[in-house]
Motif scaffolding. Structure first.
Motif, PDB file in Angstrom:
ATOM      1  N   ILE A   1       4.488  10.190  -6.771  1.00 26.30           N
ATOM      2  CA  ILE A   1       5.253  10.709  -7.708  1.00 26.30           C
ATOM      3  C   ILE A   1       4.586  10.881  -8.890  1.00 26.30           C
ATOM      4  CG2 ILE A   1       7.176   9.492  -9.306  1.00 26.30           C
ATOM      5  CD1 ILE A   1       7.910   8.040  -6.779  1.00 26.30           C
ATOM      6  N   GLY A   2       3.614  10.050  -9.540  1.00 20.51           N
ATOM      7  CA  GLY A   2       2.909  10.503 -10.708  1.00 20.51           C
ATOM      8  C   GLY A   2       2.099  11.916 -10.621  1.00 20.51           C
ATOM      9  N   ILE A   3       1.576  12.236  -9.502  1.00 18.19           N
ATOM     10  CA  ILE A   3       0.949  13.417  -9.584  1.00 18.19           C
ATOM     11  C   ILE A   3       1.991  14.560  -9.503  1.00 18.19           C
ATOM     12  CG2 ILE A   3      -0.357  14.958  -7.706  1.00 18.19           C
ATOM     13  CD1 ILE A   3      -1.884  12.544  -6.844  1.00 18.19           C
ATOM     14  N   ALA A   4       3.100  14.560  -8.781  1.00 18.75           N
ATOM     15  CA  ALA A   4       4.177  15.268  -8.897  1.00 18.75           C
ATOM     16  C   ALA A   4       4.753  15.631 -10.377  1.00 18.75           C
ATOM     17  CB  ALA A   4       5.177  15.234  -7.910  1.00 18.75           C
ATOM     18  N   PHE A   5       4.819  14.663 -11.052  1.00 13.22           N
ATOM     19  CA  PHE A   5       5.380  14.786 -12.514  1.00 13.22           C
ATOM     20  C   PHE A   5       4.242  15.464 -13.266  1.00 13.22           C
ATOM     21  CE2 PHE A   5       5.651  12.800 -16.806  1.00 13.22           C
ATOM     22  CZ  PHE A   5       6.882  13.372 -17.108  1.00 13.22           C
TER      23      PHE A   5
ATOM     24  N   ILE B   1       0.819  -1.256   0.068  1.00 12.84           N
ATOM     25  CA  ILE B   1       0.111  -0.028   0.151  1.00 12.84           C
ATOM     26  C   ILE B   1       0.904   1.351  -0.014  1.00 12.84           C
ATOM     27  CG2 ILE B   1      -1.562   1.180   1.416  1.00 12.84           C
ATOM     28  CD1 ILE B   1      -2.867  -1.384   2.292  1.00 12.84           C
ATOM     29  N   THR B   2       1.915   1.423   0.827  1.00 15.05           N
ATOM     30  CA  THR B   2       3.041   2.428   0.839  1.00 15.05           C
ATOM     31  C   THR B   2       3.576   2.522  -0.438  1.00 15.05           C
ATOM     32  OG1 THR B   2       4.430   1.016   1.720  1.00 15.05           O
ATOM     33  CG2 THR B   2       3.094   2.504   3.308  1.00 15.05           C
ATOM     34  N   ASP B   3       4.034   1.344  -1.195  1.00 19.78           N
ATOM     35  CA  ASP B   3       4.562   1.694  -2.214  1.00 19.78           C
ATOM     36  C   ASP B   3       3.546   2.169  -3.481  1.00 19.78           C
ATOM     37  OD1 ASP B   3       6.822   0.516  -1.376  1.00 19.78           O
ATOM     38  OD2 ASP B   3       6.651  -1.579  -2.241  1.00 19.78           O
ATOM     39  N   LEU B   4       2.256   1.710  -3.450  1.00 24.28           N
ATOM     40  CA  LEU B   4       1.428   2.271  -4.124  1.00 24.28           C
ATOM     41  C   LEU B   4       1.166   3.854  -4.055  1.00 24.28           C
ATOM     42  CD1 LEU B   4      -0.569   1.695  -6.314  1.00 24.28           C
ATOM     43  CD2 LEU B   4      -2.312   0.974  -4.815  1.00 24.28           C
ATOM     44  N   LEU B   5       1.068   4.091  -2.736  1.00 25.98           N
ATOM     45  CA  LEU B   5       1.019   5.506  -2.423  1.00 25.98           C
ATOM     46  C   LEU B   5       2.120   6.285  -2.962  1.00 25.98           C
ATOM     47  CD1 LEU B   5      -0.810   5.473   0.980  1.00 25.98           C
ATOM     48  CD2 LEU B   5      -1.913   6.079  -1.460  1.00 25.98           C
TER      49      LEU B   5
END
Length: 157
Positions: A51-55, A42-46
């Protein structure tokens, strides 16, 4: 002959290492697997989502800043003409760039600013265009603005 002996010697050392340490390697893999089966997915997914949102935010800011307008320059009978076409969305991020571009336009030129393709033009940008109207008269710039709404600006004393 010596080369083959060295390779066989290296292979034998590696094989011996594997035989001696197989149990430790298997136990290490099992322990890593046990640690990964918990809540770490779950933490890896979050972390991946963050990272995707920041990009995505970085991409939007950079491309919005770059794509505020396009400018074409040409010369007719010794007089410079500038054709400025605004992008689909012109946000406050383009304020500095547009203001600097308008300030750099030379005296005694013709400028046409087209906003017909724009869906959204920020109020700050519209104020810059209104202020530029007064500057254009002072610099003897023939200014034409198409499909750009007029706004009232407040002058600070």
């Amino acid at each position: 002959m010596e080369y083959c002996f060295k390779n066989k010697f290296k292979d034998n050392i590696f094989e011996q290492f594997l035989i001696e340490n197989t149990n430790e390697l298997v136990n290490a893999q099992v322990n890593v697997g046990k640690k990964r089966n918990g809540g770490n997915h779950i933490t890896d997914l979050l972390i991946g989502v963050v990272i995707g949102i920041a990009f995505a935010v970085y991409y939007l800011i950079v491309h919005t800043y770059r794509a505020g307008y396009t400018i074409r320059e040409y010369e007719v009978e010794g007089k410079k003409h500038f054709f400025i076409e605004l992008a689909l969305n012109v946000s406050f991020l383009n304020k500095k760039r547009i203001s600097e571009m308008l300030d750099k336009l030379p005296e005694d030129s013709a400028v046409e600013i087209i906003g017909s393709r724009s869906v959204y033009i920020d109020h700050d940008i519209l104020e810059i265009f209104q202020d530029f109207k007064a500057k254009a008269k002072e610099k003897d710039i023939h200014l034409v603005m198409k499909d750009i709404p007029e706004v009232e600006t407040m002058e600070l004393h």
